[in-house]
Enzyme design. Structure first.
Site, mmCIF file in Angstrom:
data_model
loop_
_atom_site.group_PDB
_atom_site.id
_atom_site.type_symbol
_atom_site.label_atom_id
_atom_site.label_comp_id
_atom_site.label_asym_id
_atom_site.label_seq_id
_atom_site.Cartn_x
_atom_site.Cartn_y
_atom_site.Cartn_z
ATOM 1 C CD GLU A 90 -1.774 -2.383 1.459
ATOM 2 O OE1 GLU A 90 -0.617 -2.641 1.861
ATOM 3 O OE2 GLU A 90 -2.659 -3.260 1.339
ATOM 4 C CG HIS A 139 -11.250 -6.647 7.024
ATOM 5 N ND1 HIS A 139 -10.094 -6.876 7.728
ATOM 6 C CD2 HIS A 139 -11.023 -7.183 5.795
ATOM 7 C CE1 HIS A 139 -9.227 -7.534 6.959
ATOM 8 N NE2 HIS A 139 -9.767 -7.728 5.790
HETATM 9 C C1 LIG Z 1 -2.642 -4.811 4.472
HETATM 10 C C2 LIG Z 1 -3.644 -5.573 3.658
HETATM 11 N N1 LIG Z 1 -3.744 -5.324 2.347
HETATM 12 C C3 LIG Z 1 -4.639 -6.003 1.600
HETATM 13 C C4 LIG Z 1 -5.447 -6.952 2.164
HETATM 14 C C5 LIG Z 1 -6.461 -7.723 1.318
HETATM 15 N N2 LIG Z 1 -6.065 -9.126 1.247
HETATM 16 C C6 LIG Z 1 -6.618 -10.047 2.056
HETATM 17 S S1 LIG Z 1 -5.946 -11.560 1.856
HETATM 18 C C7 LIG Z 1 -4.962 -10.999 0.614
HETATM 19 C C8 LIG Z 1 -4.055 -11.926 -0.125
HETATM 20 C C9 LIG Z 1 -2.915 -12.338 0.680
HETATM 21 O O1 LIG Z 1 -2.202 -13.281 -0.021
HETATM 22 P P1 LIG Z 1 -1.224 -14.240 0.745
HETATM 23 O O2 LIG Z 1 -0.444 -13.427 1.728
HETATM 24 O O3 LIG Z 1 -0.441 -14.976 -0.270
HETATM 25 O O4 LIG Z 1 -2.160 -15.214 1.582
HETATM 26 P P2 LIG Z 1 -3.180 -16.307 1.035
HETATM 27 O O5 LIG Z 1 -4.506 -15.652 0.909
HETATM 28 O O6 LIG Z 1 -2.655 -16.814 -0.249
HETATM 29 O O7 LIG Z 1 -3.193 -17.349 2.088
HETATM 30 C C10 LIG Z 1 -5.130 -9.651 0.412
HETATM 31 C C11 LIG Z 1 -4.390 -8.863 -0.582
HETATM 32 C C12 LIG Z 1 -5.328 -7.148 3.542
HETATM 33 N N3 LIG Z 1 -6.094 -8.021 4.198
HETATM 34 N N4 LIG Z 1 -4.401 -6.466 4.267
#
Ligand SMILES: Cc1ncc(C[n+]2csc(CCOP(=O)(O)OP(=O)(O)O)c2C)c(N)n1
Ligand SMILES: Cc1ncc(C[n+]2csc(CCOP(=O)(O)OP(=O)(O)O)c2C)c(N)n1
Ligand SMILES: [Mg+2]
Ligand SMILES: [Mg+2]
Lengths: 336, 338, 336, 338
Positions: C60, C129
């Site tokens: 971000e 959230h």
């Molecule tokens: C700081 C932040 N930015 C964006 C999000 C939205 N978001 C939720 S899960 C996710 C994907 C995360 O991917 P990863 O770390 O690979 O975990 P996975 O879902 O694959 O287990 C995102 C971008 C968030 N929760 N927190």
């Protein structure tokens, strides 16, 4: 009693906390430095060792989050940010994490974290090295926020913040570091949420934060010479703030001026004004006046700084305006 | 396609004490069956909080947590049912939390994305991506200061390594040689985005090297490999030799959030899933146990025990009361010490 | 006229901006996703290409700063944050950089940046959230902040934000995405800083932001049936906000209720209350009432959410209290 | 001691067109003499804003900026007088800014830490460590979108690489192959902290590799080497082959802020300075020119020209008016397009 400067009083608080509680440690960018914290942390590194006084890489987010993690594991960290401006890189751990952790887990864990945030302004430093952002954090439910204005409170609120067991933001202003005041030698706490009446008076209530308290005292002297008797409340804690103390005073005086050297819009003064306008409306005999910084980034050039910052004269004018106005109003038709 | 199973740093044929495998199988089975039950409950609208299932990734949580002591700290993120269960978190309390009940592990204030089980060292899972990485470094710092020989583990996804504070945290941990494991479950996606659209090189384990700590890539669908590698990393950490970064290659079967399969998302998702389903970590462990001579009946029994536990937990959750709305304002601050 | 949902209206604004100005592009986490932005960005990626609709790594801070850099170099980026909560990682580029850049260089450069921040709450999502943090950004001098409440404004304020040439935070609430309203097909701007009177009335002024406007309209219907004639002001822009519109209304009604579905302390409502208590005090016939979220993190469990969020009934009660109270006050002694 | 001058990636004997050296020498001389004049003016309390001098580091700014076009973008940080001057920023306007005058390059709103010279592509220097790294990536993105063939440069210190958004920025730039140079002036200190107290490995240039872009370490006190390396990186960027990270090893002679020498700070500072003074980049360039056969008189003339310019600039600054306090509230927003 013994007199210490504000910076010395903080340092004594730090030293006594470190000496008396092995869970306490200090972490942050600049804590080993000779210049980032004035004398307020001087020599702690030698006295308590680099394991407990931890200078950090320039990584505000992680440094703050590390302190949170240590707090969750039962330590009592004090994370140090040499300027509030830099702390903006750590808003996520502060607001999303520290402030929520107790609530989201239904009160099963607490975050005994003190975040020391320094306001360091003036001296032609400019917009990114001058911000007083207390209102941003006062807005957040899970944070307590204190702003000591005297040597006594600088020490006592620091100790109270550490023993509170919840995330407390401790905001000190470098403009106060050289101010002197009486400070007991032993450890003591100043209760979070309790204001101090610095002067009793009957004509107007002046609520002030941090270094505006000294300006308010000065202003009161001028006002006295003009026949206006001001009551001065040093808020000390801005979240929670001492509603009872402010409301009692306004009940007596009917007039309220709030002095907070930060941006006006949505600032500390706005909250107090709104609370009084909502809950003590009938006690008010005049508009509520806010003495704040203009909604302008801090400039650098000296004459602009001179025009930007506020002091006793601004408080005096604000108060006088309420009285002039009242006379005018009385001369005209009475209020509905 | 991304190179997977290519350059793993650990012995793909890791030999572990065969007596450990049944427990690892049980742990994975518990996670798998819970997740699939929750998927159904989401479909039935019994569970309504946002829920990120880890079906397909069970070996990482099971393997790493088996290498930990009960009082070691772990932290997770939005996709952490597996971490909670593998560390020994109470199943009833998890299920009740998903139902939003007062008996939930977070007393109905957290839902799926905010789990807590202090009694087994889980100090919290929170959904801000990467948030708990430096927090786990902090609990490791506490352990180092106290000399309590605890190890801290941060579980996170591949997406989390794109957040700057991941790097800040690894650097800090390396600098102070803290007893922490960075466990990246690289499931090749961050929500809808495949890894190649988010970083130039598929080299997450190299972040360890960059910041001066060992970084290892392992097959995250082989519970024995994960366990073996974690044991070494935990030993390193506990003996004061500092942190390790484990990149566990895996794949989530379900969609990013909820019970959907996200088959519409990303061009390759359907093909990839076909490729990954046969690498099912639970089936692999089951096959391994059969190879070792364990009776099919014993395995079936584990499965039916687990099924019964889950049914019990669902009943418990259903029967539990909701939090009292009058207590809305409680728990913002703790009054007493914890 | 044609009716569009709020989300469709936003999307149309995006599409028209992208089609008409090659400097406009969209960047942020989730802009290629089928779920992060509802239908508000749907298909833009296919229509305008991945070079102009750029989904980002989960970064971000850098993503926001990249948008700033592109703006400084003359582009018109819209940076998208699918939740305000995640945007807390970008407070440094937003507050320290985007908001200051024009000022610190003496007005020689501007930052034509739109920051689209989504409030996405309810649905058992919980504390991290659900945040509505408009006040944090309203506090900052160098930012403009808009909160459209209708389809018409969703499109018109987006276009105005892009053409403003300064950093504008555009805050939309997912609870509004399904609401429908008339939307012209052509491009048009809704002036930043101008409120809309959604209902004229003479007994009380209700100032509302974002989705509280619809609740206010509903509340007004109930109030009407009880003999109270409410004027409703949809603030639309919270920085700058339309002081003239609010002051004129309060002059007429003498009573003010402010509804903002965010934390109360130091919130938008505090600022409006403080401004009125300071500058239109003589017009007030009753305390100023704020209808806000309680100062509590968002819970998850449905019954707690039910207790947490606010709607028309809260506005109705707040207004009625002012009248009940007035009667009581009249029965007692007149005001000083 | 930190390994310095050890593992440079570029040819330490870089050969450049000899006709370029006088201009590089002039550029460095201008920076050196300006900084040393400012040091005196700070001592005399004529200049009072916080000022971070780059004496000793001149070769980086001079070498990199000589490889750029006038319309290429550069960004800097708290220690950026050198970047401003090397890119061609007006000396009078710089000096007036330090004096807080209305004729300053930021009209008296910025002081030393906020410099601006759009006419030569300097879009801003700001003192939040690492802040302009992703911002420079953004201007590079703009250039790529417009196809204007401009290159963007972010100048930053070794300390800045500890901020997470440095990593986020490099990853993003690599992913989009943006025309940007990351120029790290590794002067081995972040205020009072030597690099070994802030990171495990002294390997900043490897961050490029980690994030999939070339990372080079060069002798930052050899202007020819810096220039040669920058020319290659700029060519790469301009031709669409993406970003490069340059780690330029150097040392600041003066203290972190102001005119002090910080000899009290850090155990090794005094010894280090003794080691680095002989590596004086300006003296080296001067010696190189004499070797090339340039007359000492010609060099002296450059120096006295520069001295005269600086004196003129100081006079200009002194004689300029302060900003009008009535204009305090102006410039928060731009009314017209810029
Ligand atoms: C700081 C932040 N930015 C964006 C999000 C939205 N978001 C939720 S899960 C996710 C994907 C995360 O991917 P990863 O770390 O690979 O975990 P996975 O879902 O694959 O287990 C995102 C971008 C968030 N929760 N927190
Ligand atoms: C975000 C942020 N954190 C902390 C600081 C305080 N600070 C000012 S300069 C500096 C040191 C930076 O070191 P480096 O990047 O190596 O640059 P150098 O001073 O060596 O040129 C620090 C920590 C700051 N300005 N900004
Ligand atoms: Mg993933
Ligand atoms: Mg440095």
């Amino acid at each position: 009693m013994r007199t210490l400067t504000y910076a010395q009083a903080m340092r004594e608080g730090f030293a006594q906390l470190l000496a008396s509680d092995p869970r306490v440690f200090v972490i942050g960018q600049g804590v080993w430095s000779p210049w980032y914290a004035g004398t307020s942390l001087q020599g702690l590194e030698r006295e308590f060792g680099r394991n407990r006084i931890i200078d950090s890489p320039v990584s505000e987010n992680a440094t703050t989050a590390v302190a949170i993690g240590a707090a969750l594991a039962g330590m009592r960290p004090i994370v140090f940010h040499p300027r509030m401006d830099f702390m903006l890189l750590a808003v996520d751990p502060i607001v999303n994490q520290a402030a929520n952790w107790s609530y989201i887990f239904g009160g099963q864990i607490n975050v005994p974290l003190v975040i020391r945030a320094v306001i360091n302004r003036g001296g032609e430093q400019g917009a990114q090295h001058s911000q007083a952002l207390q209102a941003m954090f006062m807005h957040i439910p899970g944070l307590k926020v204190v702003m000591p204005a005297t040597s006594y409170d600088a020490k006592g609120l620091l100790i109270a913040a550490v023993s509170d067991g919840n995330p407390v933001m401790y905001i000190d202003d470098r403009w106060l570091y050289g101010e002197s005041g009486e400070v007991p030698e032993e450890m003591y706490e100043v209760s979070i949420g309790i204001a101090a009446i610095r002067r009793t008076g009957s004509d107007v209530t002046i609520v002030a934060t941090s270094h505006m308290c000294a300006h308010a005292v000065q202003a009161a002297a001028t006002l006295e010479s003009r026949g206006i008797d001001a009551e001065i409340i040093d808020l000390r804690s801005i979240k929670p703030w001492d509603r009872e103390c402010v409301f009692n005073s306004v009940r007596k005086t009917g007039r309220l001026v709030i002095a907070d050297a930060a941006w006006k819009t949505c600032g500390v003064a706005a909250e107090i004004a709104a609370a009084v306008a909502g809950e003590a409306f009938d006690d008010l005999r005049a508009p509520i006046s806010r003495v704040c910084l203009p909604d302008v980034p801090a400039p650098t050039s000296a004459p602009l700084e001179e025009a930007y910052y506020i002091g006793a004269t601004h408080i005096v004018s604000a108060v006088e305006e309420l009285f002039v106005r009242n006379e005018k109003a009385l001369a005209a038709k009475p209020r509905r | 396609m991304l190179p997977s199973h290519s350059a793993e740093d650990s012995n793909a044929q890791a030999v572990i004490d065969p007596s450990l495998l049944p427990a690892l199988f049980r742990s994975m089975t518990l996670i798998r069956m819970t997740e699939e039950t929750v998927a159904d409950l989401l479909d039935e609208n019994e569970i309504r909080c946002p829920t990120h299932l880890c079906t397909g990734q069970e070996a990482v949580a099971a393997g790493v947590c088996a290498a930990l002591r009960k009082d070691d700290y772990i932290f997770g993120g939005h996709r952490s049912h597996g971490h909670y269960l593998a560390k020994g978190g109470d199943l009833r309390a998890l299920m009740a939390e998903l139902y939003g009940k007062a008996t939930g592990c977070s007393r109905g204030r957290g839902g799926s994305m905010h789990l807590f089980a202090r009694e087994v060292g889980l100090l919290g899972t929170v959904p801000l991506v990467a948030a708990t990485i430096p927090i786990a470094v902090g609990s490791a710092l506490a352990s180092k200061m106290r000399g309590d020989a605890r190890v801290s583990v941060a579980f996170f996804g591949d997406g989390a390594t794109e957040e700057g504070h991941f790097h800040e945290a690894v650097n800090f941990a390396g600098l102070h040689r803290l007893p922490v494991l960075f466990v990246c479950e690289n499931n090749l996606y961050s929500s809808h985005m495949p890894i190649r659209e988010r970083r130039v090189k598929d080299n997450i384990s190299r972040a360890g090297d960059m910041h001066g700590i060992p970084g290892l890539r392992v097959d995250g669908n082989d519970v024995a490999v994960v366990y073996r590698t974690a044991v070494d990393a935990v030993r390193r950490a506990r003996s004061g030799r500092g942190p390790t970064l484990l990149e566990c290659r895996t794949y989530r079967w379900r969609g990013h959030v909820g019970s959907s399969m996200d088959l519409d998302v990303g061009v390759k998702r359907k093909d990839e899933l076909q490729e990954w389903l046969p690498k099912d970590p639970v089936a692999r462990a089951r096959a391994g146990l059969l190879d070792q001579g364990m009776h099919k009946r014993a395995l079936d029994e584990i499965e039916s025990e687990v099924r019964a536990e889950i049914e019990d937990a669902v009943q418990f959750a259903r029967n539990s009361a909701y939090p009292n709305p009058d207590e809305l304002r409680e728990h913002i601050f703790c009054l007493k010490e914890s």
